[in-house]
Design an enzyme around this catalytic site. Structure first.
Site, PDB file in Angstrom:
ATOM      1  N   ASP A  58       0.833  -1.207   0.000  1.00 30.65           N
ATOM      2  CA  ASP A  58       0.000   0.000   0.000  1.00 30.65           C
ATOM      3  C   ASP A  58       0.869   1.259   0.000  1.00 30.65           C
ATOM      4  O   ASP A  58       2.105   1.177  -0.045  1.00 30.65           O
ATOM      5  CB  ASP A  58      -0.986  -0.008   1.172  1.00 30.65           C
ATOM      6  CG  ASP A  58      -0.324   0.269   2.501  1.00 30.65           C
ATOM      7  OD1 ASP A  58       0.875   0.009   2.632  1.00 30.65           O
ATOM      8  OD2 ASP A  58      -1.022   0.752   3.417  1.00 30.65           O
TER       9      ASP A  58
ATOM     10  N   ASP B 145       3.047  -0.495   4.698  1.00 28.04           N
ATOM     11  CA  ASP B 145       2.859  -1.424   5.814  1.00 28.04           C
ATOM     12  C   ASP B 145       1.971  -2.615   5.443  1.00 28.04           C
ATOM     13  O   ASP B 145       1.997  -3.636   6.108  1.00 28.04           O
ATOM     14  CB  ASP B 145       2.362  -0.721   7.091  1.00 28.04           C
ATOM     15  CG  ASP B 145       1.098   0.070   6.892  1.00 28.04           C
ATOM     16  OD1 ASP B 145       0.610   0.149   5.742  1.00 28.04           O
ATOM     17  OD2 ASP B 145       0.596   0.631   7.885  1.00 28.04           O
ATOM     18  N   ARG B 146       1.191  -2.493   4.363  1.00 26.05           N
ATOM     19  CA  ARG B 146       0.333  -3.621   3.961  1.00 26.05           C
ATOM     20  C   ARG B 146       0.954  -4.423   2.832  1.00 26.05           C
ATOM     21  O   ARG B 146       1.753  -3.896   2.059  1.00 26.05           O
ATOM     22  CB  ARG B 146      -1.011  -3.102   3.452  1.00 26.05           C
ATOM     23  CG  ARG B 146      -1.827  -2.439   4.514  1.00 26.05           C
ATOM     24  CD  ARG B 146      -3.181  -2.073   3.945  1.00 26.05           C
ATOM     25  NE  ARG B 146      -4.008  -1.529   5.004  1.00 26.05           N
ATOM     26  CZ  ARG B 146      -5.325  -1.462   4.957  1.00 26.05           C
ATOM     27  NH1 ARG B 146      -5.975  -1.890   3.900  1.00 26.05           N
ATOM     28  NH2 ARG B 146      -5.995  -0.960   5.965  1.00 26.05           N
TER      29      ARG B 146
ATOM     30  N   LYS C 206       2.880  -2.825  11.252  1.00 24.53           N
ATOM     31  CA  LYS C 206       2.895  -3.929  10.298  1.00 24.53           C
ATOM     32  C   LYS C 206       3.903  -3.585   9.208  1.00 24.53           C
ATOM     33  O   LYS C 206       4.261  -2.423   9.027  1.00 24.53           O
ATOM     34  CB  LYS C 206       1.502  -4.189   9.739  1.00 24.53           C
ATOM     35  CG  LYS C 206       0.813  -2.994   9.158  1.00 24.53           C
ATOM     36  CD  LYS C 206      -0.638  -3.340   8.863  1.00 24.53           C
ATOM     37  CE  LYS C 206      -1.417  -2.131   8.410  1.00 24.53           C
ATOM     38  NZ  LYS C 206      -2.378  -1.679   9.412  1.00 24.53           N
TER      39      LYS C 206
END
Ligand code: G1P
Ligand code: ZN
Length: 562
Positions: A288, A292-293, A389
């Site tokens: 993303d 973090d994604r 994350k």
């Protein structure tokens, strides 16, 4: 002669309440409302005690979206005027969310400010966001975000040195004299280096290099979606691990993400999905806006559900050098995330925690040494190496598993289901629903669910019947500090363990987003390869009937299905 205090009179705003991940609004809200950004930045800096500021370092970076550079100049000017001693900023303002977390921890900063609206679209008509992280490297907990909000509601002035300008492109230290304070320094650092150094200590880079560029190398396709992760992928995966330059695409961060949603899911990363279908690549991933994604795909576009992804990493965790050193302290997932991780925890006798949605709840467990690996269904996976994350970390974790097991993504996933059973999972998102309608739907559903007759009730769809075993609004008591978070999502749990969950998004910037999550476990090896949408259709049908979502919101279908 004493110069006047650099104060600017302002009027407070009432809507600067940080959401799940900082303050997110349309760019126009930040741009067109006088002092809007300044007020919020001052409110953040005001939570750092004045006595601490002269020894304080803050890390600043963002995902490259429109308005980021303006916001960084304001942060510099406001930090200087408030007596903050030192800022560390990524070159050209660029620093991924996981990298900011890494740098905060590495240099022991008091915190950091991240300029991002994550996976929300950017550009002049898109979203912007400002998020505060604390010294652990994680998002500020509610106690602090509430404090920021309270300050913002009463703010009468902010302090600023409007003349002070930094050159964000030049690596190195710039020093400025600021009245009554020690000299103020701004250090521009390479956006990638500290983060890359950290990953070298976590994974076996020699094995990854062999996998990506050795004689029997696999072919990968990594899509940075014009977000911040591009420079990280280029430097680490291509330059260092030897994957060909053309294996990484959309790697130049753009202010508007090329006009796309920088959101790694089957809808918004359709380009990658389609390319993967061609069969040329063995492994695919997208990230993303702020890095973090992650979304992981196998050959021919085989989709790894994020709830499964964290479970697979857990089941193979001892192959990763970092965990060989630290041991596995515990596993965690957010409440709506499927129970796939629970199955691994049970089989391998690991402690499992179920937390509310949002990464900040994992941080406390990590700080207390109770948690090593965690994930959310929303394409978030990570560990206690930082307090956010981490998209690229997750991809290297998967590549490490491929290197060790010498199997394809699909084989690894299917073996996993054979061994642990499969949690079928889907999420329906209804974006930009009228807020009043969404709130009413949730309220009415809660009333229905809390009726004494609801538990024990049977619902049927097609040839399936489910009996309600539990109906509640999820509440969480933090095992570390005892704090209680209520109203974290409506749960209907059936007697076979299947779950229907409804909650409202806390990260949207306009209207309301309703999320519907369905999770259902299947152990029968004959059934584990079926299409989740087919398997879960009866539960979706029941969820829509019980909630009357369509009738109450006027929406006949979701915006995104995962
Ligand atoms: C969403 C996700 C959540 C994630 C958050 C930040 O929040 O659902 O899991 O932690 O983004 O990336 P939501 O919009 O649902 O509040
Ligand atoms: Zn993000």
């Amino acid at each position: 002669m004493e110069k006047p205090r650099p104060a600017v009179e302002t009027k407070p705003y009432t809507d600067q309440k940080p959401g799940t991940s900082g303050l997110r609004k349309r760019v126009t809200v930040f741009q067109q409302n006088q002092h809007y950004a300044e007020n919020f930045i001052q409110s953040i800096i005001s939570v750092i005690e004045p006595a601490e500021r002269q020894a304080a370092t803050l890390v600043v970076g963002g995902d490259g979206r429109f308005f980021m550079k303006d916001a960084i100049q304001l942060i510099v000017q406001i930090a200087a005027a408030n007596g903050i001693n030192h800022l560390v900023i990524g070159q050209n303002g660029i620093m991924s969310t996981p990298a900011v977390s890494c740098v905060i921890r590495k240099i022991k900063a008091v915190g950091g400010i991240i300029l991002t609206a994550s996976h929300n679209p950017g550009g002049p008509n898109g979203d912007f966001g400002i998020k505060y992280n604390i010294s652990s490297g994680g998002p500020a907990p509610e106690g602090i975000t509430n404090k920021i909000f309270d300050i913002s509601k009463n703010l009468q002035e902010y302090l600023i040195c409007p003349e002070l300008k930094v050159d964000l492109s030049k690596i190195g230290k710039q020093t400025f004299e600021v009245d009554t304070f020690k000299p103020f320094t701004v250090e521009i650092v390479d956006s990638v280096e500290a983060y890359a150094e950290m990953l070298r200590g976590i994974f076996d880079f020699a094995a990854l290099k062999e996998l990506l560029s050795g004689p029997n190398h696999i072919n990968v396709r990594l899509d940075a979606m014009h977000g911040v992760v591009g420079p990280y992928v280029k430097k680490i995966v291509c330059e260092e691990l030897g994957s060909p330059a053309n294996s990484a695409v959309n790697c130049v961060p753009q202010e508007d993400f090329g006009g796309h949603h920088p959101d790694p899911n089957l809808t918004y990363a359709a380009d990658l999905v389609n390319t993967m279908k061609g069969g040329e690549y063995d492994f695919g991933a997208a990230f993303d806006g702020d890095g973090d994604r992650n979304m992981v795909l196998g050959k021919h576009g085989f989709f790894v559900n994020p709830s499964d992804s964290v479970a697979v990493i857990a089941a193979n965790i001892t192959g990763i050098p970092y965990f060989q050193k630290t041991g596995v302290k515990g596993l965690a997932r957010s409440m709506p995330t499927s129970g796939a991780l629970d199955n691994v925890a049970k089989a391998l006798k690991m402690q499992l925690y179920e937390t509310p949605t949002g990464w900040k709840f994992f941080g406390n467990l990590m700080d207390a040494g109770k948690l090593s690996l965690c994930g959310e269904e929303s394409f978030g996976t990570g560990s206690d190496h930082i307090r956010e994350k981490d998209g690229l970390w997750a991809v290297l974790a998967w590549l490490s598993i491929l290197a060790t097991r010498k199997q394809s993504v699909e084989e690894i996933m299917k073996d996993h289901w054979q061994k642990f059973g499969r949690n079928f999972f889907t999420r329906y998102d209804y974006e930009e629903v009228d807020s009043d309608a969404a709130n009413k739907m949730i309220k009415d559903l809660e009333t229905t669910m809390f009726d004494a007759s609801f538990v024990g009730k049977k619902f049927s769809s097609g040839d399936k019947t489910y009996e309600v075993a539990v109906a509640d609004n999820f509440a969480y008591t933090d095992p570390v500090d005892g704090s209680v978070s209520k109203n974290q999502g409506l749960r209907i749990i059936f007697s076979d363990g299947s779950r229907i969950i409804f909650r409202l998004s806390g990260t949207g910037s306009a209207g309301a987003t309703i999320r519907l999550y369905i999770d259902s476990y299947e152990k029968d090896p004959q059934k584990i390869y079926q299409d989740p949408q087919v398997m879960l259709a009866p539960l979706v049908d029941i969820a829509l009937k019980v909630s009357q979502l369509q009738e109450k919101t006027g929406r006949t279908g979701p915006t995104v299905i995962t």
